[in-house]
Design a protein around this motif. Sequence first.
Motif, PDB file in Angstrom:
ATOM      1  N   SER A   8      26.128 -29.111 -66.692  1.00 36.53           N
ATOM      2  CA  SER A   8      24.740 -28.977 -67.158  1.00 36.53           C
ATOM      3  C   SER A   8      24.204 -27.587 -66.848  1.00 36.53           C
ATOM      4  N   VAL A   9      24.506 -27.092 -65.643  1.00 38.92           N
ATOM      5  CA  VAL A   9      24.083 -25.737 -65.281  1.00 38.92           C
ATOM      6  C   VAL A   9      24.774 -24.705 -66.162  1.00 38.92           C
ATOM      7  N   VAL A  10      26.070 -24.910 -66.430  1.00 38.25           N
ATOM      8  CA  VAL A  10      26.820 -23.989 -67.289  1.00 38.25           C
ATOM      9  C   VAL A  10      26.207 -23.940 -68.682  1.00 38.25           C
ATOM     10  N   VAL A  11      25.865 -25.116 -69.236  1.00 42.69           N
ATOM     11  CA  VAL A  11      25.287 -25.158 -70.582  1.00 42.69           C
ATOM     12  C   VAL A  11      23.941 -24.441 -70.617  1.00 42.69           C
ATOM     13  N   ILE A  12      23.068 -24.754 -69.673  1.00 46.92           N
ATOM     14  CA  ILE A  12      21.716 -24.185 -69.700  1.00 46.92           C
ATOM     15  C   ILE A  12      21.751 -22.679 -69.436  1.00 46.92           C
ATOM     16  N   ALA A  13      22.422 -22.288 -68.341  1.00 47.45           N
ATOM     17  CA  ALA A  13      22.441 -20.864 -67.981  1.00 47.45           C
ATOM     18  C   ALA A  13      23.296 -20.057 -68.956  1.00 47.45           C
ATOM     19  N   GLY A  14      24.467 -20.591 -69.301  1.00 48.46           N
ATOM     20  CA  GLY A  14      25.379 -19.850 -70.184  1.00 48.46           C
ATOM     21  C   GLY A  14      24.789 -19.614 -71.551  1.00 48.46           C
ATOM     22  N   LYS A  15      24.225 -20.638 -72.148  1.00 48.97           N
ATOM     23  CA  LYS A  15      23.664 -20.478 -73.491  1.00 48.97           C
ATOM     24  C   LYS A  15      22.408 -19.611 -73.482  1.00 48.97           C
ATOM     25  N   LEU A  16      21.611 -19.724 -72.442  1.00 48.74           N
ATOM     26  CA  LEU A  16      20.429 -18.863 -72.343  1.00 48.74           C
ATOM     27  C   LEU A  16      20.840 -17.397 -72.320  1.00 48.74           C
ATOM     28  N   ALA A  19      14.841 -18.044 -78.493  1.00 45.75           N
ATOM     29  CA  ALA A  19      16.020 -18.606 -79.148  1.00 45.75           C
ATOM     30  C   ALA A  19      17.020 -19.099 -78.115  1.00 45.75           C
ATOM     31  N   GLY A  20      17.240 -18.308 -77.061  1.00 46.41           N
ATOM     32  CA  GLY A  20      18.179 -18.711 -76.025  1.00 46.41           C
ATOM     33  C   GLY A  20      17.764 -19.976 -75.311  1.00 46.41           C
ATOM     34  N   MET A  21      16.488 -20.107 -74.988  1.00 46.56           N
ATOM     35  CA  MET A  21      16.014 -21.295 -74.270  1.00 46.56           C
ATOM     36  C   MET A  21      15.950 -22.510 -75.181  1.00 46.56           C
ATOM     37  N   SER A  22      15.915 -22.317 -76.469  1.00 49.33           N
ATOM     38  CA  SER A  22      15.895 -23.454 -77.396  1.00 49.33           C
ATOM     39  C   SER A  22      17.281 -24.060 -77.596  1.00 49.33           C
ATOM     40  N   LEU A  23      18.332 -23.286 -77.363  1.00 52.75           N
ATOM     41  CA  LEU A  23      19.696 -23.730 -77.678  1.00 52.75           C
ATOM     42  C   LEU A  23      20.470 -24.195 -76.450  1.00 52.75           C
ATOM     43  N   THR A  24      19.762 -24.533 -75.384  1.00 51.08           N
ATOM     44  CA  THR A  24      20.423 -24.888 -74.123  1.00 51.08           C
ATOM     45  C   THR A  24      20.733 -26.379 -74.044  1.00 51.08           C
ATOM     46  N   GLN A  25      21.495 -26.883 -74.981  1.00 53.89           N
ATOM     47  CA  GLN A  25      21.898 -28.300 -74.957  1.00 53.89           C
ATOM     48  C   GLN A  25      23.158 -28.493 -75.794  1.00 53.89           C
ATOM     49  N   ILE A  26      23.798 -29.633 -75.598  1.00 52.61           N
ATOM     50  CA  ILE A  26      24.916 -30.039 -76.443  1.00 52.61           C
ATOM     51  C   ILE A  26      24.594 -31.412 -77.008  1.00 52.61           C
ATOM     52  N   ALA A  86      22.720 -35.821 -72.346  1.00 58.08           N
ATOM     53  CA  ALA A  86      21.453 -36.479 -72.026  1.00 58.08           C
ATOM     54  C   ALA A  86      20.578 -35.592 -71.143  1.00 58.08           C
ATOM     55  N   ILE A  87      21.186 -34.982 -70.123  1.00 56.41           N
ATOM     56  CA  ILE A  87      20.411 -34.120 -69.223  1.00 56.41           C
ATOM     57  C   ILE A  87      19.854 -32.923 -69.978  1.00 56.41           C
ATOM     58  N   THR A  88      20.690 -32.278 -70.777  1.00 56.82           N
ATOM     59  CA  THR A  88      20.223 -31.098 -71.508  1.00 56.82           C
ATOM     60  C   THR A  88      19.253 -31.481 -72.625  1.00 56.82           C
ATOM     61  N   THR A  89      19.365 -32.719 -73.122  1.00 56.51           N
ATOM     62  CA  THR A  89      18.363 -33.207 -74.077  1.00 56.51           C
ATOM     63  C   THR A  89      17.010 -33.344 -73.402  1.00 56.51           C
ATOM     64  N   LEU A  90      17.021 -33.812 -72.156  1.00 59.98           N
ATOM     65  CA  LEU A  90      15.771 -33.969 -71.418  1.00 59.98           C
ATOM     66  C   LEU A  90      15.151 -32.610 -71.075  1.00 59.98           C
ATOM     67  N   THR A  91      15.992 -31.626 -70.777  1.00 61.24           N
ATOM     68  CA  THR A  91      15.454 -30.320 -70.381  1.00 61.24           C
ATOM     69  C   THR A  91      15.052 -29.445 -71.571  1.00 61.24           C
ATOM     70  N   THR A  92      15.612 -29.721 -72.756  1.00 65.16           N
ATOM     71  CA  THR A  92      15.339 -28.863 -73.920  1.00 65.16           C
ATOM     72  C   THR A  92      13.851 -28.752 -74.251  1.00 65.16           C
ATOM     73  N   PRO A  93      13.096 -29.862 -74.372  1.00 65.80           N
ATOM     74  CA  PRO A  93      11.663 -29.713 -74.683  1.00 65.80           C
ATOM     75  C   PRO A  93      10.914 -28.919 -73.609  1.00 65.80           C
ATOM     76  N   LEU A  94      11.300 -29.110 -72.346  1.00 65.38           N
ATOM     77  CA  LEU A  94      10.643 -28.379 -71.270  1.00 65.38           C
ATOM     78  C   LEU A  94      10.932 -26.884 -71.368  1.00 65.38           C
TER      79      LEU A  94
END
Length: 692
Positions: free
Chosen positions: A301-309, A329-336, A366-374
């Motif tokens: 989850s950290v890899v997805v959020i930080a890496g994609k950002l 754009a980077g903060m919007s794409l932080t999920q799979i 699921a975790i990155t789905t929850l964090t995406t709107p935030l």
Amino acid sequence: MHDAHAFLANLTLVLCVGALTTYLFQRIRQPVVFGYLVAGMIVGPHVGVPLFADLSMVTTLSELGVIMLMFGLGLEFSLRKLVQVGPTAGVVALVDTSVMLVFGYGAAQLLGWSTLESVFCGAIVAISSTTIIVKAFAEQGVRGRFTELVFGILISEDLIAILLIAVLTTVAAGGGVSAGEVGITAGKLVLFLVGFVGIGLLVVPRLVRAIVRLDRPETTLIVSLGLCFGGALLALGAGYSVALGAFIMGSLVSESGEARRVEHLIAGVRDMFGAIFFVSVGMMIDPRLVAEHWGAVVLLSVVVIAGKLIAVSTGAFLMGNDVRTSTQAGMSLTQIGEFAFIIAALGLSSGVVREFLYPVAVAVSAITTLTTPLLIRASGPFASMVDRNLPRPLQTFVGLYGSWIERLRVASADAGLAPLIRRKVILLAVDALLLAGVVIGVAYAKGPLAGYVERTTAFSPGVSTVVLYGIAAMVAAPLIVGIVRVSAAFASLLAYRALPLAAGNRLDYAQAPRQVLMATLQLALVTVSGLLVVVVTGPFVPLGRGAVVLALVVGWLGVVFWRSTANLYGHTRAGAEVLIAALAKGMVAQQADAQESGHAPAPRDLTMVHRMLPGLGDPVPVLLLAESPAVGRTLGELQLRSLTGAVVLAITRGDEQVMLPVGSERLLVGDVVALAGSSEAIDAARLMLQLG
């Protein structure tokens, strides 16, 4: 065939529980996607609540949700917009997926997973979820230029995902992957897209306009849904995702000019099936397996959020977008999402990965789905914070970089440039492929080669291995140097096109900005080339070795870049002095004309400024009148550079001049503010200063 009563019972259960949870989440002011995921866990088989829905039946319904969401996205994103952002979005998507393949593979290796599990893990975290982002944007009413960039990146990543799935299918079957097979797969995809879009443009817009002229909403709705599912079925029959087919069909309908009417009609159906999709994702969350592998879930989850950002923001900025747009754009794409499930299921069904990978992928989604709107909500303030805290040389650089890329795009229209660019790309690709071939060859034949060295030299096995690695390093070193040198030549070619030498000038006034542009482009080219080599060689050699070499090369180029930005800052200060002198000469004429026009016309001497200092773009003066909403506010309060991407070079205030003003500088009536940046950034800044 599902029993009709069972189908009704499952649909009722999913919708009723989903309605309750989303109501509760709306009451506590949380995104409704959270509620759908919780509803999925409640009716799923893993939590133990005595409310069970048939997972296969709900999954079937959720496929309709993906189709409807993608069709709705296509309605808002016409083919014209896709063509406009396509080149930029494609490069950003390539950078993002390359970086995430490396990060995902490395994270899996740290967790002790096998090589194939690591390869699949890299692919799982590489592709962002179009469905989740569409839903999050719709909930929060997100609009703006950056959303077009985000959707372009998403579509490009979906196409990359199709190629990834084709490659991984071959890998899972135990076969080798050749460049020819990948090329054939890509060629088939291009032919499908060209045929689909070409024929669709001739038929679909005309059909939709004819149906709308009947003025029967029911008929328009049925025809639109028929086209939607027809496009999805066509893509599925060709071996591609239903999401791709639905999106293209939505774009074709949008070309009719009736997108708003169709979107209004399908909104209810889209929302219902979209809700079922997210409920189905929640049903696949197994708390037991997630708890057992919680370390992997947290790390990925950290890899997805930080890496994609990092990857998306950097890639978007390098393609000429301002810091705010790139960060958003980077903060919007932080999920799979959906492609992660497909890839994990492929590995599981083929037996090359263990059963834990699928629930881990779902949990990370699921975790990155929850964090995406935030993160989407926080992207604006975060971008402003990043912009405020950049060192002054970098603030100047990011303000001017967009204007250089804009000039490069204009210069790239030159027909003579394309063959040169193509030649440099081919040379860069050849060096990277040869380097990857050397690394893979040594890894495959290490035993026999070391044995040969041992027999011919009488060295011990350990010394023979060291000798072998030394020979390999000697062969690889010229290729690494070649990548750096070709990247430098490529960057120089582009930089001189964007900022050419002025005819007849003995002094090169554009030297400092050109050096920064060259350093930036070379750093980007070497990084991308190195990442591709690391991705290709990752399954054959320890990831750390390639990463260390790449980090050393990139670190050295980073130092060169930083020194160049320091020189640029001094160049810009000198340019600000010239600009102030030019403004002072025309001040009297400006003040008189401003009473009629409402803004300051460019003094005649600004053409001289542009000729002498081409790296500053086309400086534009803006006069602040008494009614300007910017009067009395500081540059920091306005967040002018953060919100628009334009940089303030100077402020002329009567006999007082302020060069490269800081954020605490307060604007007053009669100030002439000199702006620099891309034409789009300057237009936005002028609008903010004059109209608010």
